[in-house]
Design a protein around this motif. Structure first.
Motif, PDB file in Angstrom:
ATOM      1  N   PHE A 237     -36.975  32.098-111.988  1.00 60.12           N
ATOM      2  CA  PHE A 237     -37.036  30.676-112.328  1.00 60.12           C
ATOM      3  C   PHE A 237     -35.967  29.880-111.581  1.00 60.12           C
ATOM      4  CE2 PHE A 237     -38.898  32.522-116.301  1.00 60.12           C
ATOM      5  CZ  PHE A 237     -40.158  31.960-116.156  1.00 60.12           C
ATOM      6  N   CYS A 238     -36.149  28.554-111.549  1.00 58.21           N
ATOM      7  CA  CYS A 238     -35.189  27.672-110.876  1.00 58.21           C
ATOM      8  C   CYS A 238     -35.195  26.309-111.541  1.00 58.21           C
ATOM      9  CB  CYS A 238     -35.534  27.534-109.391  1.00 58.21           C
ATOM     10  SG  CYS A 238     -37.060  26.604-109.082  1.00 58.21           S
ATOM     11  N   PHE A 239     -34.173  25.517-111.199  1.00 58.10           N
ATOM     12  CA  PHE A 239     -34.079  24.116-111.599  1.00 58.10           C
ATOM     13  C   PHE A 239     -33.933  23.272-110.332  1.00 58.10           C
ATOM     14  CE2 PHE A 239     -32.273  26.437-115.222  1.00 58.10           C
ATOM     15  CZ  PHE A 239     -33.061  25.951-116.256  1.00 58.10           C
ATOM     16  N   GLY A 240     -34.666  22.177-110.246  1.00 57.31           N
ATOM     17  CA  GLY A 240     -34.594  21.303-109.082  1.00 57.31           C
ATOM     18  C   GLY A 240     -33.424  20.351-109.149  1.00 57.31           C
ATOM     19  N   GLN A 241     -33.126  19.732-108.015  1.00 55.98           N
ATOM     20  CA  GLN A 241     -31.969  18.856-107.881  1.00 55.98           C
ATOM     21  C   GLN A 241     -32.386  17.516-107.293  1.00 55.98           C
ATOM     22  OE1 GLN A 241     -28.877  18.643-108.614  1.00 55.98           O
ATOM     23  NE2 GLN A 241     -27.954  17.284-107.110  1.00 55.98           N
ATOM     24  N   ASP A 242     -31.973  16.444-107.942  1.00 57.19           N
ATOM     25  CA  ASP A 242     -32.134  15.068-107.456  1.00 57.19           C
ATOM     26  C   ASP A 242     -33.543  14.518-107.613  1.00 57.19           C
ATOM     27  OD1 ASP A 242     -29.441  15.030-106.565  1.00 57.19           O
ATOM     28  OD2 ASP A 242     -30.029  15.963-104.683  1.00 57.19           O
ATOM     29  N   ALA A 243     -34.560  15.362-107.451  1.00 61.85           N
ATOM     30  CA  ALA A 243     -35.948  14.915-107.524  1.00 61.85           C
ATOM     31  C   ALA A 243     -36.790  16.018-108.150  1.00 61.85           C
ATOM     32  CB  ALA A 243     -36.472  14.576-106.129  1.00 61.85           C
ATOM     33  N   MET A 245     -38.927  18.827-107.902  1.00 60.01           N
ATOM     34  CA  MET A 245     -39.233  19.766-106.831  1.00 60.01           C
ATOM     35  C   MET A 245     -40.326  20.760-107.225  1.00 60.01           C
ATOM     36  SD  MET A 245     -35.433  20.556-105.259  1.00 60.01           S
ATOM     37  CE  MET A 245     -34.523  19.273-104.379  1.00 60.01           C
ATOM     38  N   SER A 246     -41.061  20.455-108.270  1.00 55.93           N
ATOM     39  CA  SER A 246     -42.059  21.403-108.772  1.00 55.93           C
ATOM     40  C   SER A 246     -43.155  21.694-107.756  1.00 55.93           C
ATOM     41  CB  SER A 246     -42.684  20.878-110.072  1.00 55.93           C
ATOM     42  OG  SER A 246     -43.297  19.619-109.874  1.00 55.93           O
ATOM     43  N   GLN A 247     -43.424  20.759-106.846  1.00 60.79           N
ATOM     44  CA  GLN A 247     -44.476  20.995-105.859  1.00 60.79           C
ATOM     45  C   GLN A 247     -44.115  22.126-104.904  1.00 60.79           C
ATOM     46  OE1 GLN A 247     -44.798  17.898-102.760  1.00 60.79           O
ATOM     47  NE2 GLN A 247     -42.972  16.958-103.661  1.00 60.79           N
ATOM     48  N   PHE A 248     -42.819  22.451-104.805  1.00 59.59           N
ATOM     49  CA  PHE A 248     -42.376  23.525-103.921  1.00 59.59           C
ATOM     50  C   PHE A 248     -42.247  24.859-104.647  1.00 59.59           C
ATOM     51  CE2 PHE A 248     -40.611  19.516-102.386  1.00 59.59           C
ATOM     52  CZ  PHE A 248     -41.117  19.495-101.096  1.00 59.59           C
ATOM     53  N   ALA A 249     -42.327  24.823-105.965  1.00 59.68           N
ATOM     54  CA  ALA A 249     -42.164  26.047-106.751  1.00 59.68           C
ATOM     55  C   ALA A 249     -42.917  25.874-108.062  1.00 59.68           C
ATOM     56  CB  ALA A 249     -40.688  26.335-106.986  1.00 59.68           C
ATOM     57  N   GLU A 250     -44.212  25.861-107.981  1.00 61.67           N
ATOM     58  CA  GLU A 250     -45.037  25.515-109.144  1.00 61.67           C
ATOM     59  C   GLU A 250     -44.841  26.468-110.313  1.00 61.67           C
ATOM     60  OE1 GLU A 250     -49.079  25.150-107.945  1.00 61.67           O
ATOM     61  OE2 GLU A 250     -48.712  23.458-106.595  1.00 61.67           O
ATOM     62  N   THR A 251     -44.583  27.731-110.024  1.00 62.79           N
ATOM     63  CA  THR A 251     -44.377  28.709-111.085  1.00 62.79           C
ATOM     64  C   THR A 251     -42.923  28.767-111.514  1.00 62.79           C
ATOM     65  OG1 THR A 251     -46.192  30.058-110.224  1.00 62.79           O
ATOM     66  CG2 THR A 251     -44.656  31.138-111.723  1.00 62.79           C
ATOM     67  N   ALA A 252     -42.019  28.679-110.568  1.00 58.38           N
ATOM     68  CA  ALA A 252     -40.594  28.908-110.838  1.00 58.38           C
ATOM     69  C   ALA A 252     -39.878  27.704-111.436  1.00 58.38           C
ATOM     70  CB  ALA A 252     -39.892  29.321-109.545  1.00 58.38           C
ATOM     71  N   HIS A 253     -40.301  26.506-111.081  1.00 59.40           N
ATOM     72  CA  HIS A 253     -39.565  25.283-111.417  1.00 59.40           C
ATOM     73  C   HIS A 253     -39.677  24.976-112.910  1.00 59.40           C
ATOM     74  CE1 HIS A 253     -38.726  20.860-111.350  1.00 59.40           C
ATOM     75  NE2 HIS A 253     -37.958  21.176-110.320  1.00 59.40           N
ATOM     76  N   LEU A 254     -38.544  25.115-113.639  1.00 63.97           N
ATOM     77  CA  LEU A 254     -38.560  24.900-115.089  1.00 63.97           C
ATOM     78  C   LEU A 254     -38.441  23.418-115.433  1.00 63.97           C
ATOM     79  CD1 LEU A 254     -36.332  27.902-116.224  1.00 63.97           C
ATOM     80  CD2 LEU A 254     -38.814  27.663-116.458  1.00 63.97           C
ATOM     81  N   THR A 255     -37.594  22.704-114.739  1.00 67.47           N
ATOM     82  CA  THR A 255     -37.473  21.251-114.802  1.00 67.47           C
ATOM     83  C   THR A 255     -36.455  20.867-113.727  1.00 67.47           C
ATOM     84  OG1 THR A 255     -37.032  19.296-116.195  1.00 67.47           O
ATOM     85  CG2 THR A 255     -35.642  21.222-116.557  1.00 67.47           C
TER      86      THR A 255
END
Length: 363
Positions: A237-243, A245-255
């Motif tokens: 899993f991951c968390f995006g920064q500034d914007a 980013m779920s389009q780059f990690a549809e499964t991993a991006h938690l928020t």
């Protein structure tokens, strides 16, 4: 819709950048307020500079032909920044936003030479009669991250990619760690410093280092989606920064944290138009709308989603202070007693890690 917006931003950027190089059209510039924006990374970074560019587009949509805007992207911090900011001032820009901590000193240097121009530095802390600073409480979003991460991790090891050892970054690491430990006292946060805001290859390498150390969640204080992309590839899993980013990690991006600069930019442009602009120091967060959360991943269990939403609500209504005691630093010393909390001044001067952070603070 996101891709369409990015295409419009890029297309508009080429036109504005071209007009900046060629010079303003005589007879038009005098009728409009000229507003400049200086970005440290490309507007296609899908993070920091992209969200500032969205804010500039909000300004254009709001004021229409009352203003003329210019942006300069991928500006290195240092002499190049001084040159770019000076050029904007020389070409009639009456309000200039410089969107990086590293632009603080160049902004002050140029502002001293152009006392009639208004300057706004993002994430800095030094002001002048014609220089304001504006920042967001990004660490509040990381409190939400930590609440989720503490519950979702299976290895109890979370990776954190850090840019520069400045208070803004340090407070985010500490806020994240404290929130995760409230949920799971066994959490350890491993930090890798990359000493850059934007370098996709280096950010991806840092993510891999953390994965090799057992991290099953990656978070970041850097500007590209590369860490999230690496997390997606690794099945963590991951968390995006500034914007978002779920389009780059549809499964991993938690928020993710989404920076919302548009309302601030609009208000400050209006102040100049009204003749009411004054030097100030703005530091708003979730409650002020400068920090928003990206949509939660559908994979989040209902109880974790509820816990995260409750934390977000408490931050918004002011009932939760991320730095309330007791807080112990990495050396095992109590720095804040129970019933007390760090002041904003103390948070802005933070140069230490809380217990549970595995990493060295570069000098």
């Amino acid at each position: 819709m996101k891709n369409e917006l990015k295409n419009k931003l890029l297309a508009g950027g080429m036109c504005v950048a071209a007009s900046f190089l060629l010079g303003a059209i005589p007879g038009i510039a005098e009728e409009k307020l000229k507003v400049g924006f200086v970005y440290p990374s490309p507007i296609g970074d899908n993070g920091w500079s992209y969200r500032h560019e969205v804010g500039r587009q909000d300004v254009i949509a709001h004021f229409g032909d009352k203003i003329e805007t210019t942006f300069v992207e991928s500006v290195p911090e240092g002499p190049d920044a001084t040159r770019v900011i000076t050029q904007l001032a020389l070409t009639g820009h009456e309000l200039i936003f410089t969107a990086s901590f590293g632009f603080m000193e160049p902004t002050l240097q140029v502002a001293e030479k152009f006392p009639d121009v208004k300057f706004e530095n993002n994430t800095g802390f030094k002001t002048a009669p014609n220089v304001s600073v504006y920042n967001a409480r990004f660490h509040e979003g990381r409190v939400v991250f930590g609440t989720i991460a503490g519950a979702m991790t299976e290895t109890n090891t979370i990776g954190y990619i850090a840019s520069f050892p400045i208070p803004e970054v340090i407070m985010g690491i500490n806020a994240f760690t404290l929130a995760a430990q409230k949920v799971n006292p066994d959490v350890e946060v491993k930090v890798v410093w990359v000493n850059t805001w934007y370098n996709p290859a280096l950010e991806a390498d840092a993510a891999q280092v953390l994965l090799d150390q057992g991290a099953d969640i990656i978070t970041q204080h850097t500007n590209s989606p590369a860490p999230c992309q690496r997390a997606e590839e690794a099945g963590v899993f991951c968390f995006g920064q500034d914007a978002d980013m779920s389009q780059f990690a549809e499964t991993a991006h938690l928020t993710g944290i989404v920076n919302n600069w548009g309302p601030y930019y609009i208000s400050r442009v209006q102040d100049v138009l009204d003749g009411s602009w004054e030097t100030n120091h703005t530091w708003d967060g979730i409650s002020g709308g400068l920090v928003m959360m990206a949509p939660y991943n559908d994979a989040l269990p209902d109880d974790i989603r509820t816990a995260a939403a409750n934390v977000e609500k408490a931050l918004k209504d002011g009932t939760l202070n991320p730095f309330s005691g007791p807080i112990t630093n990495a050396n095992g010393e109590t720095v804040i007693d129970e019933g007390e909390a760090l002041t904003d001044k103390q948070v802005h001067e933070m140069n230490w890690f809380v217990q549970g952070v595995d990493g060295e603070l570069p000098s």
